[in-house]
Design an enzyme around this catalytic site. Structure first.
Site, PDB file in Angstrom:
ATOM      1  N   PHE A  23       7.565 -54.696 -39.775  1.00 32.28           N
ATOM      2  CA  PHE A  23       7.018 -54.538 -38.421  1.00 32.28           C
ATOM      3  C   PHE A  23       6.853 -53.036 -38.149  1.00 32.28           C
ATOM      4  O   PHE A  23       7.745 -52.252 -38.443  1.00 32.28           O
ATOM      5  CB  PHE A  23       7.994 -55.145 -37.414  1.00 32.28           C
ATOM      6  N   PHE A  58      14.889 -57.338 -36.559  1.00 37.58           N
ATOM      7  CA  PHE A  58      15.845 -58.400 -36.231  1.00 37.58           C
ATOM      8  C   PHE A  58      16.407 -59.054 -37.493  1.00 37.58           C
ATOM      9  O   PHE A  58      17.528 -59.577 -37.486  1.00 37.58           O
ATOM     10  CB  PHE A  58      15.153 -59.453 -35.342  1.00 37.58           C
ATOM     11  N   ALA A  81      11.649 -49.840 -37.280  1.00 33.48           N
ATOM     12  CA  ALA A  81      11.075 -49.135 -36.122  1.00 33.48           C
ATOM     13  C   ALA A  81      10.910 -50.127 -34.983  1.00 33.48           C
ATOM     14  O   ALA A  81      10.056 -51.017 -35.048  1.00 33.48           O
ATOM     15  CB  ALA A  81       9.732 -48.519 -36.486  1.00 33.48           C
ATOM     16  N   VAL A  82      11.754 -49.982 -33.984  1.00 35.34           N
ATOM     17  CA  VAL A  82      11.640 -50.823 -32.793  1.00 35.34           C
ATOM     18  C   VAL A  82      11.052 -49.954 -31.690  1.00 35.34           C
ATOM     19  O   VAL A  82      11.629 -48.917 -31.336  1.00 35.34           O
ATOM     20  CB  VAL A  82      13.013 -51.398 -32.365  1.00 35.34           C
ATOM     21  N   ILE A  83       9.906 -50.363 -31.212  1.00 38.91           N
ATOM     22  CA  ILE A  83       9.187 -49.537 -30.229  1.00 38.91           C
ATOM     23  C   ILE A  83       9.066 -50.324 -28.928  1.00 38.91           C
ATOM     24  O   ILE A  83       8.654 -51.489 -28.923  1.00 38.91           O
ATOM     25  CB  ILE A  83       7.800 -49.122 -30.781  1.00 38.91           C
ATOM     26  N   HIS A  89      12.133 -57.361 -24.615  1.00 36.16           N
ATOM     27  CA  HIS A  89      12.287 -57.693 -26.046  1.00 36.16           C
ATOM     28  C   HIS A  89      12.944 -56.551 -26.819  1.00 36.16           C
ATOM     29  O   HIS A  89      13.829 -56.776 -27.645  1.00 36.16           O
ATOM     30  CB  HIS A  89      10.872 -57.950 -26.596  1.00 36.16           C
TER      31      HIS A  89
END
Ligand code: INI
Length: 155
Positions: A23, A58, A81-83, A89
């Site tokens: 992701f 996740f 990379a969580v943006i 969320h």
């Protein structure tokens, strides 16, 4: 004074597992490049490095637990990379991945470095994936090297 104990920045002979999420792969590919560069620059051998790709951040903790449980790795490196978007969320994923990795470290006593970006914007993520704020994948791999060596020093 007693001993001062530090882990060396020497990746020779270390078995390292990298878990990288797809992701936002325009960011995570760069984190992976940085991590591999750090390992190579410090004497790591290609054949001692396994790379496991997962769909999103996740999914990282499951692999971190499974790979740590094998006893095969001196350290693991987690990259993602969580943006932030328009919904909560981001909070749930960031929290789950952080707690999950932390849990695996303590359960298996294997160093696992946290190269998962949690940023408000794409720009902030790019800056930390090789642009003006360095490459957090490189830094996470360096931490894994140091901690793998330190972990051997303190049984
Ligand atoms: N996964 C990420 O790695 N980064 C994100 O920014 C992200 N957002 O924004 O949704 C994301 N979502 C997918 C998630 O990690 C899981 O793969 C999905 O929920 C399936 O379990």
């Amino acid at each position: 004074m007693g001993k001062v104990i530090e882990g060396k920045a020497d990746a020779r002979g270390l078995r390292i597992g990298i878990i990288v999420s797809r992701f936002n792969n325009f960011v995570t590919d760069k984190l992976l490049e940085g991590a591999l560069e750090a390992l190579r620059n410090h004497g790591g051998e290609e054949e001692d490095i396994d790379i496991v790709r997962v769909p999103g951040a996740f999914e990282i903790p499951l692999l971190a637990h499974k790979m740590a449980a094998t006893g095969k790795y001196d350290a693991l490196v987690c990259l993602g990379a969580v943006i932030r978007g328009d919904t909560p969320h981001f909070e749930y994923i960031s929290d789950a991945v952080t707690r999950g990795i932390g849990h695996a470290i303590l359960q298996f006593r294997v160093p696992i470095s946290f190269g998962v970006l949690t940023t408000n914007t794409v720009e902030q993520a790019m800056e930390r994936a090789g642009e003006k704020m360095g490459n957090k994948g490189f830094e996470a791999a360096l931490t894994a090297i140091e901690m793998a060596n330190l972990n051997k020093e303190i049984p």
